[in-house]
Design a protein around this motif. Structure first.
Motif, PDB file in Angstrom:
ATOM      1  N   ALA A 137       5.664  -2.311   8.106  1.00  0.00           N
ATOM      2  CA  ALA A 137       5.372  -0.881   8.002  1.00  0.00           C
ATOM      3  C   ALA A 137       6.464  -0.130   8.748  1.00  0.00           C
ATOM      4  O   ALA A 137       7.303  -0.732   9.417  1.00  0.00           O
ATOM      5  CB  ALA A 137       4.000  -0.579   8.588  1.00  0.00           C
ATOM      6  N   LYS A 147       3.376   0.282   3.230  1.00  0.00           N
ATOM      7  CA  LYS A 147       3.342  -1.036   3.861  1.00  0.00           C
ATOM      8  C   LYS A 147       3.638  -2.067   2.789  1.00  0.00           C
ATOM      9  O   LYS A 147       3.170  -1.951   1.658  1.00  0.00           O
ATOM     10  CB  LYS A 147       1.972  -1.348   4.458  1.00  0.00           C
ATOM     11  CG  LYS A 147       1.616  -0.588   5.683  1.00  0.00           C
ATOM     12  CD  LYS A 147       0.281  -1.066   6.216  1.00  0.00           C
ATOM     13  CE  LYS A 147      -0.124  -0.262   7.425  1.00  0.00           C
ATOM     14  NZ  LYS A 147      -1.425  -0.716   7.946  1.00  0.00           N
ATOM     15  N   ASP A 171       0.285   5.433  -0.673  1.00  0.00           N
ATOM     16  CA  ASP A 171      -0.521   6.577  -1.086  1.00  0.00           C
ATOM     17  C   ASP A 171       0.075   7.835  -0.458  1.00  0.00           C
ATOM     18  O   ASP A 171       1.067   7.776   0.255  1.00  0.00           O
ATOM     19  CB  ASP A 171      -2.001   6.387  -0.708  1.00  0.00           C
ATOM     20  CG  ASP A 171      -2.223   6.202   0.775  1.00  0.00           C
ATOM     21  OD1 ASP A 171      -1.607   6.933   1.582  1.00  0.00           O
ATOM     22  OD2 ASP A 171      -3.025   5.326   1.145  1.00  0.00           O
ATOM     23  N   TRP A 172      -0.554   8.973  -0.721  1.00  0.00           N
ATOM     24  CA  TRP A 172      -0.017  10.249  -0.264  1.00  0.00           C
ATOM     25  C   TRP A 172      -0.290  10.527   1.206  1.00  0.00           C
ATOM     26  O   TRP A 172       0.265  11.467   1.776  1.00  0.00           O
ATOM     27  CB  TRP A 172      -0.592  11.391  -1.107  1.00  0.00           C
ATOM     28  CG  TRP A 172      -0.169  11.306  -2.533  1.00  0.00           C
ATOM     29  CD1 TRP A 172      -0.945  10.948  -3.590  1.00  0.00           C
ATOM     30  CD2 TRP A 172       1.122  11.566  -3.062  1.00  0.00           C
ATOM     31  NE1 TRP A 172      -0.219  10.960  -4.737  1.00  0.00           N
ATOM     32  CE2 TRP A 172       1.062  11.347  -4.460  1.00  0.00           C
ATOM     33  CE3 TRP A 172       2.338  11.972  -2.517  1.00  0.00           C
ATOM     34  CZ2 TRP A 172       2.153  11.510  -5.293  1.00  0.00           C
ATOM     35  CZ3 TRP A 172       3.421  12.132  -3.349  1.00  0.00           C
ATOM     36  CH2 TRP A 172       3.324  11.902  -4.715  1.00  0.00           C
ATOM     37  N   ASN A 173      -1.149   9.742   1.829  1.00  0.00           N
ATOM     38  CA  ASN A 173      -1.589  10.060   3.185  1.00  0.00           C
ATOM     39  C   ASN A 173      -1.051   9.143   4.269  1.00  0.00           C
ATOM     40  O   ASN A 173      -1.401   9.315   5.428  1.00  0.00           O
ATOM     41  CB  ASN A 173      -3.123  10.029   3.238  1.00  0.00           C
ATOM     42  CG  ASN A 173      -3.725  11.033   2.279  1.00  0.00           C
ATOM     43  OD1 ASN A 173      -3.263  12.166   2.194  1.00  0.00           O
ATOM     44  ND2 ASN A 173      -4.736  10.612   1.540  1.00  0.00           N
ATOM     45  N   SER A 174      -0.242   8.158   3.923  1.00  0.00           N
ATOM     46  CA  SER A 174       0.253   7.228   4.938  1.00  0.00           C
ATOM     47  C   SER A 174       1.612   6.681   4.536  1.00  0.00           C
ATOM     48  O   SER A 174       2.036   6.797   3.388  1.00  0.00           O
ATOM     49  CB  SER A 174      -0.738   6.080   5.130  1.00  0.00           C
ATOM     50  OG  SER A 174      -0.881   5.349   3.939  1.00  0.00           O
ATOM     51  N   SER A 175       2.252   6.067   5.513  1.00  0.00           N
ATOM     52  CA  SER A 175       3.536   5.416   5.247  1.00  0.00           C
ATOM     53  C   SER A 175       3.297   4.151   4.426  1.00  0.00           C
ATOM     54  O   SER A 175       2.251   3.515   4.548  1.00  0.00           O
ATOM     55  CB  SER A 175       4.206   5.025   6.565  1.00  0.00           C
ATOM     56  OG  SER A 175       4.494   6.163   7.323  1.00  0.00           O
ATOM     57  N   THR A 189       0.873  -1.168   0.000  1.00  0.00           N
ATOM     58  CA  THR A 189       0.000   0.000   0.000  1.00  0.00           C
ATOM     59  C   THR A 189       0.907   1.213   0.000  1.00  0.00           C
ATOM     60  O   THR A 189       1.888   1.286   0.757  1.00  0.00           O
ATOM     61  CB  THR A 189      -0.943   0.045   1.226  1.00  0.00           C
ATOM     62  OG1 THR A 189      -0.170   0.030   2.415  1.00  0.00           O
ATOM     63  CG2 THR A 189      -1.895  -1.139   1.229  1.00  0.00           C
TER      64      THR A 189
END
Length: 145
Positions: free
Chosen positions: A100, A79, A73-77, A71
């Motif tokens: 993560a 994984k 995306d721009w909003n989370s670290s 995973t």
């Protein structure tokens, strides 16, 4: 796998035996894992897993299950999820390791025991024994005296 008292204990057993392997897996940059998964270069990940396990487990006891996801995306670290397989003493464990930035999770998908008919507690003990048996002896250097 449905969460039960036995599944929780079994995940703990797996987690305890993967500490060194997880440290070694984290030496590889997350971008490399993502690139390998995106380009379906699963052989590269299998090589990384083999290298990470070679000082802890006997050969072919813990292997990459040829599946993985990520995973990003721009909003989370990011994984990275890697499918791993353990096989020893008639015990087969299929699980997903999630790496993560600040956590590690193990999601146990399936356990198979060659000797059926045992109680769940006996199977849990067999899983622990199989992991212990699969580990290489850890040598320590003697203290200079």
């Amino acid at each position: 796998m449905k969460r039960t008292q036995y599944s929780v204990a079994r995940v703990e057993i797996i987690s305890e035996h993967l500490v060194e392997v997880i440290k070694d897996l984290r030496l590889v940059d997350v971008a490399d894992y993502i690139a390998f998964i995106r380009c379906e270069l699963f052989g590269n990940i299998a090589d990384i897993v083999n290298s990470a396990t070679e000082l802890t487990f006997y050969p072919d006891m813990l292997t990459f299950g040829l599946g993985g996801e990520y995973t990003l995306d721009w909003n989370s670290s990011p994984k990275v999820m890697l499918d791993l397989e353990f096989s020893n003493m008639g015990v087969n464990a299929y699980f997903r390791l999630t790496l993560a930035a600040d956590s590690t999770e193990i999601d146990l998908h399936h356990l198979r025991f060659a000797d059926t008919g045992r109680s769940p507690a006996d199977n849990t003990a067999l899983l622990a024994a199989a992991f212990e048996d699969a580990r290489l002896p850890q040598f320590t250097t003697p203290a200079n005296g």
